[in-house]
Design an enzyme around this catalytic site. Sequence first.
Site, mmCIF file in Angstrom:
data_model
loop_
_atom_site.group_PDB
_atom_site.id
_atom_site.type_symbol
_atom_site.label_atom_id
_atom_site.label_comp_id
_atom_site.label_asym_id
_atom_site.label_seq_id
_atom_site.Cartn_x
_atom_site.Cartn_y
_atom_site.Cartn_z
ATOM 1 N N GLY A 48 -0.966 43.200 20.633
ATOM 2 C CA GLY A 48 -0.962 43.708 22.002
ATOM 3 C C GLY A 48 -0.330 45.072 22.207
ATOM 4 O O GLY A 48 -0.704 45.797 23.122
ATOM 5 N N GLU A 102 7.102 46.285 22.344
ATOM 6 C CA GLU A 102 6.321 45.125 22.785
ATOM 7 C C GLU A 102 5.421 45.539 23.945
ATOM 8 O O GLU A 102 5.800 46.393 24.752
ATOM 9 C CB GLU A 102 7.256 44.009 23.266
ATOM 10 C CG GLU A 102 7.393 42.826 22.331
ATOM 11 C CD GLU A 102 6.145 41.976 22.189
ATOM 12 O OE1 GLU A 102 5.011 42.491 22.269
ATOM 13 O OE2 GLU A 102 6.297 40.768 21.982
ATOM 14 N N ASP A 103 4.260 44.916 24.046
ATOM 15 C CA ASP A 103 3.401 45.160 25.200
ATOM 16 C C ASP A 103 3.997 44.511 26.445
ATOM 17 O O ASP A 103 4.139 45.125 27.486
ATOM 18 C CB ASP A 103 1.973 44.646 24.938
ATOM 19 C CG ASP A 103 1.934 43.205 24.437
ATOM 20 O OD1 ASP A 103 3.005 42.602 24.187
ATOM 21 O OD2 ASP A 103 0.821 42.668 24.287
ATOM 22 N N ASP A 106 6.994 38.026 28.299
ATOM 23 C CA ASP A 106 6.539 37.017 29.255
ATOM 24 C C ASP A 106 7.595 35.908 29.308
ATOM 25 O O ASP A 106 8.579 36.010 30.030
ATOM 26 C CB ASP A 106 5.162 36.534 28.783
ATOM 27 C CG ASP A 106 4.522 35.516 29.693
ATOM 28 O OD1 ASP A 106 4.969 35.373 30.841
ATOM 29 O OD2 ASP A 106 3.557 34.851 29.266
ATOM 30 N N LYS A 134 7.722 40.094 32.710
ATOM 31 C CA LYS A 134 7.497 39.129 33.797
ATOM 32 C C LYS A 134 8.762 38.296 33.973
ATOM 33 O O LYS A 134 8.887 37.215 33.379
ATOM 34 C CB LYS A 134 6.360 38.174 33.426
ATOM 35 C CG LYS A 134 4.972 38.761 33.409
ATOM 36 C CD LYS A 134 3.973 37.635 33.128
ATOM 37 C CE LYS A 134 2.622 38.151 32.738
ATOM 38 N NZ LYS A 134 1.755 37.095 32.190
ATOM 39 N N PHE A 155 -1.351 36.769 35.068
ATOM 40 C CA PHE A 155 -1.951 37.165 33.793
ATOM 41 C C PHE A 155 -2.616 38.533 33.941
ATOM 42 O O PHE A 155 -3.334 38.784 34.907
ATOM 43 C CB PHE A 155 -2.977 36.119 33.343
ATOM 44 C CG PHE A 155 -3.369 36.287 31.920
ATOM 45 C CD1 PHE A 155 -2.537 35.857 30.898
ATOM 46 C CD2 PHE A 155 -4.558 36.923 31.583
ATOM 47 C CE1 PHE A 155 -2.889 36.041 29.563
ATOM 48 C CE2 PHE A 155 -4.925 37.112 30.259
ATOM 49 C CZ PHE A 155 -4.087 36.673 29.245
ATOM 50 N N VAL A 156 -2.352 39.411 32.970
ATOM 51 C CA VAL A 156 -2.913 40.769 33.025
ATOM 52 C C VAL A 156 -3.689 41.089 31.740
ATOM 53 O O VAL A 156 -3.397 40.526 30.683
ATOM 54 C CB VAL A 156 -1.813 41.838 33.246
ATOM 55 C CG1 VAL A 156 -1.246 41.758 34.652
ATOM 56 C CG2 VAL A 156 -0.685 41.716 32.221
ATOM 57 N N ASP A 162 -4.986 41.393 25.903
ATOM 58 C CA ASP A 162 -6.294 40.726 25.909
ATOM 59 C C ASP A 162 -6.275 39.418 26.672
ATOM 60 O O ASP A 162 -5.230 38.821 26.921
ATOM 61 C CB ASP A 162 -6.738 40.434 24.476
ATOM 62 C CG ASP A 162 -5.960 39.275 23.864
ATOM 63 O OD1 ASP A 162 -4.714 39.281 23.947
ATOM 64 O OD2 ASP A 162 -6.591 38.347 23.325
ATOM 65 N N ARG A 168 -8.767 44.499 25.582
ATOM 66 C CA ARG A 168 -7.734 45.387 25.028
ATOM 67 C C ARG A 168 -8.081 46.871 25.200
ATOM 68 O O ARG A 168 -7.196 47.713 25.278
ATOM 69 C CB ARG A 168 -7.541 45.122 23.527
ATOM 70 C CG ARG A 168 -6.965 43.775 23.191
ATOM 71 C CD ARG A 168 -6.487 43.753 21.747
ATOM 72 N NE ARG A 168 -6.307 42.413 21.216
ATOM 73 C CZ ARG A 168 -5.213 41.673 21.359
ATOM 74 N NH1 ARG A 168 -4.196 42.119 22.068
ATOM 75 N NH2 ARG A 168 -5.134 40.476 20.820
HETATM 76 P P1 IMP Z 1 6.220 35.674 25.287
HETATM 77 O O1 IMP Z 1 6.562 35.157 23.915
HETATM 78 O O2 IMP Z 1 5.899 34.561 26.236
HETATM 79 O O3 IMP Z 1 7.243 36.624 25.836
HETATM 80 O O4 IMP Z 1 4.839 36.403 25.161
HETATM 81 C C1 IMP Z 1 4.689 37.582 24.518
HETATM 82 C C2 IMP Z 1 3.262 37.818 24.112
HETATM 83 O O5 IMP Z 1 2.316 37.019 24.833
HETATM 84 C C3 IMP Z 1 2.907 39.256 24.432
HETATM 85 O O6 IMP Z 1 3.265 40.106 23.370
HETATM 86 C C4 IMP Z 1 1.430 39.182 24.690
HETATM 87 O O7 IMP Z 1 0.723 39.362 23.483
HETATM 88 C C5 IMP Z 1 1.202 37.792 25.226
HETATM 89 N N1 IMP Z 1 1.103 37.810 26.710
HETATM 90 C C6 IMP Z 1 2.045 37.423 27.590
HETATM 91 N N2 IMP Z 1 1.634 37.584 28.861
HETATM 92 C C7 IMP Z 1 0.395 38.098 28.767
HETATM 93 C C8 IMP Z 1 -0.573 38.521 29.770
HETATM 94 O O8 IMP Z 1 -0.366 38.459 30.996
HETATM 95 N N3 IMP Z 1 -1.738 39.007 29.281
HETATM 96 C C9 IMP Z 1 -2.022 39.115 27.952
HETATM 97 N N4 IMP Z 1 -1.154 38.749 27.002
HETATM 98 C C10 IMP Z 1 0.043 38.243 27.404
#
Ligand code: IMP
Length: 178
Positions: A48, A102-103, A106, A134, A155-156, A162, A168
Amino acid sequence: MQTIMVHDKLFQPYLSAAVIDEKVSAIANQINKDYEGKHPLFIAILNGSFIFASDLFKKISIEAEICFIKLASYKGTKSTGQVITAIGLDTDLFNRHVIIIEDIVDTGKTLHEFLPQLHHQHPASLKIAALLHKPAATVHHIHVDYSGFSIPNKFVVGYGLDYSGLGRNIPEIYELVD
Ligand code: IMP
């Protein structure tokens, strides 16, 4: 307002390319100031973050290195919670100033799993740059040192992010229409 379909879901414009670019510049400027003379190592988390990492790194004017790590992340629109290292880290982090790219943060699960692996190598410092955050989705609190946008728990897609493999390549960020 132009909506788009990605797979079976409808998305609406959320952050324009110009707004994103301005934010990426602001983050880069701050890092250029904070890391002057420190020769930082950026670690971009694939997939991402590849577009954010590329745009950010182009704006880094100090001496710096970058490498790429792949961890398992998303399947569909909910975090799987699984984190699997697919491409290992081959640079020694001992005494290095490390900046994770990081993108999006979440739930925080990905970095919660990954950060201890990095700390284990005793870097001189370890900071996080994330384009999106988020806060309402937090399961594990992660301090984001260089944060682009705090966004609602929606969700984005786009700008590297993606939805099941698609979206992407969209230059802007779109949010899911409920
Ligand atoms: P986390 O482990 O829940 O913090 O998620 C991190 C990863 O989940 C990110 O690096 C993204 O690749 C993916 N992700 C989380 N939220 C989104 C979203 O809204 N759209 C797309 N990918 C997401």
